[in-house]
Design a protein around this motif. Structure first.
Motif: not given
Length: 307
Positions: A204-213
């Motif tokens: 979930l944290a990886n998906m969140d970072v990817t989305d904000h990138l």
């Protein structure tokens, strides 16, 4: 001959000096005319350079915050929202409101009035746009301003965080493999559940970072520098209130009916206390009878003693 040559030389030098001065003035004017254009280009470049900054082997989460005054908040809102959609982004919040500063009603006739409202319009927006188009959007927003109060662009370096997340993912995977080799028991089940939960949180944290990138978040606050006035035709409520404030016939009829109802309530009340009335009557009757008997006995005693 020599004198004539000197005079000609002096005249030529004078003309050359005048020509040089005019040319210098023309050059200065030309530089001044291009200064504003160059400044605008530099400002635009500064927006692009900050918003589209790229560094080798670095990854940034970019956000922006813009606070400015515009000529028409509604028109600016529509333009910004349309621009965001055209750039492949979307609007997550748009809170357009009008703050009423004063509201007065003025009667214009017996039946009509004019409601005058003074207000100021503002809008708080949050949009998300593909990071590669952040500079384009900020340039577009900058063109809509009358006055820029503030503009903040942040580029958070998350390179180390991403690398750490990759290491954590490998650790969680390795832990899962080690747990799978253990003998099945209650502790293994608990450890497997905890490891799976940690893996889900990491994903979930990886998906969140990817989305904000991928998408940059831009907070926008716009307002109009001056007040607006709205004139709304309404009914003259003061005259209507005076018209129906008091009716003698209606009030007199209601007063008569209310008086009749009061008499009815009194009669009903007396009927409800009839037992107390009967008890009081007999009590008074026996009291009077007892008093009369005492008086007769007293008179009889007086006669007896006298005889």
């Amino acid at each position: 001959m020599k004198t004539t040559y000197i005079k000609l030389s002096f005249a030529a030098a004078l003309l050359l000096g005048v020509y040089s001065c005019k040319k210098g003035e023309a050059t200065v004017i030309n530089n001044d005319s291009t200064a504003s254009a160059e400044y605008a280009e530099i400002a635009s470049d500064s927006i692009s350079s900050v918003a589209t900054m790229k560094v080798k082997d670095k990854q940034f989460i970019k956000t922006a915050d813009v606070n400015m005054e515009v000529k028409d908040v509604y028109d600016a809102t529509i333009s910004i929202e349309k621009s965001v959609q055209e750039l492949g982004g979307f609007v997550t919040q748009s809170n357009l409101r009008r703050n009423i500063l004063s509201e007065d009603s003025y009667n214009t006739s017996d039946t009509e009035a004019m409601l005058v409202k003074k207000y100021q319009t503002e809008n708080t927006m949050q949009v998300r746009v593909p990071t590669e188009n952040l500079g384009t959007l900020l340039t577009f927003i900058n063109d809509k301003k009358l006055f820029l109060n503030s503009r903040v662009i942040n580029a958070e370096d998350v390179t180390s965080s991403i690398k750490y997340a990759e290491l954590e993912s490998k650790r969680i995977k390795k832990t899962g493999e080690n747990i799978s080799q253990l003998k099945t028991n209650k502790d293994k089940v608990n450890m497997s559940n905890d490891n799976m939960s940690e893996e889900n949180q990491q994903q979930l944290a990886n998906m969140d970072v990817t989305d904000h990138l991928k998408y940059s978040t831009v907070d926008i606050y716009i307002k109009e520098p001056q007040l607006r006035v709205a004139e709304i035709a309404v009914t003259n409520t003061t005259n209507i209130d005076n018209k129906y404030q008091f009716s003698f016939v209606y009030s007199a009829k209601n007063a008569f009916i209310e008086g009749f109802y009061i008499i009815q309530r009194l009669i009903v009340g007396l009927i409800m206390i009839w037992p107390f009335l009967i008890i009081s009557f007999f009590t008074f009757y026996f009291y009077r009878k007892n008093q009369s008997k005492k008086k007769r006995n007293l008179r009889f005693a007086e006669k007896s003693s006298a005889s």
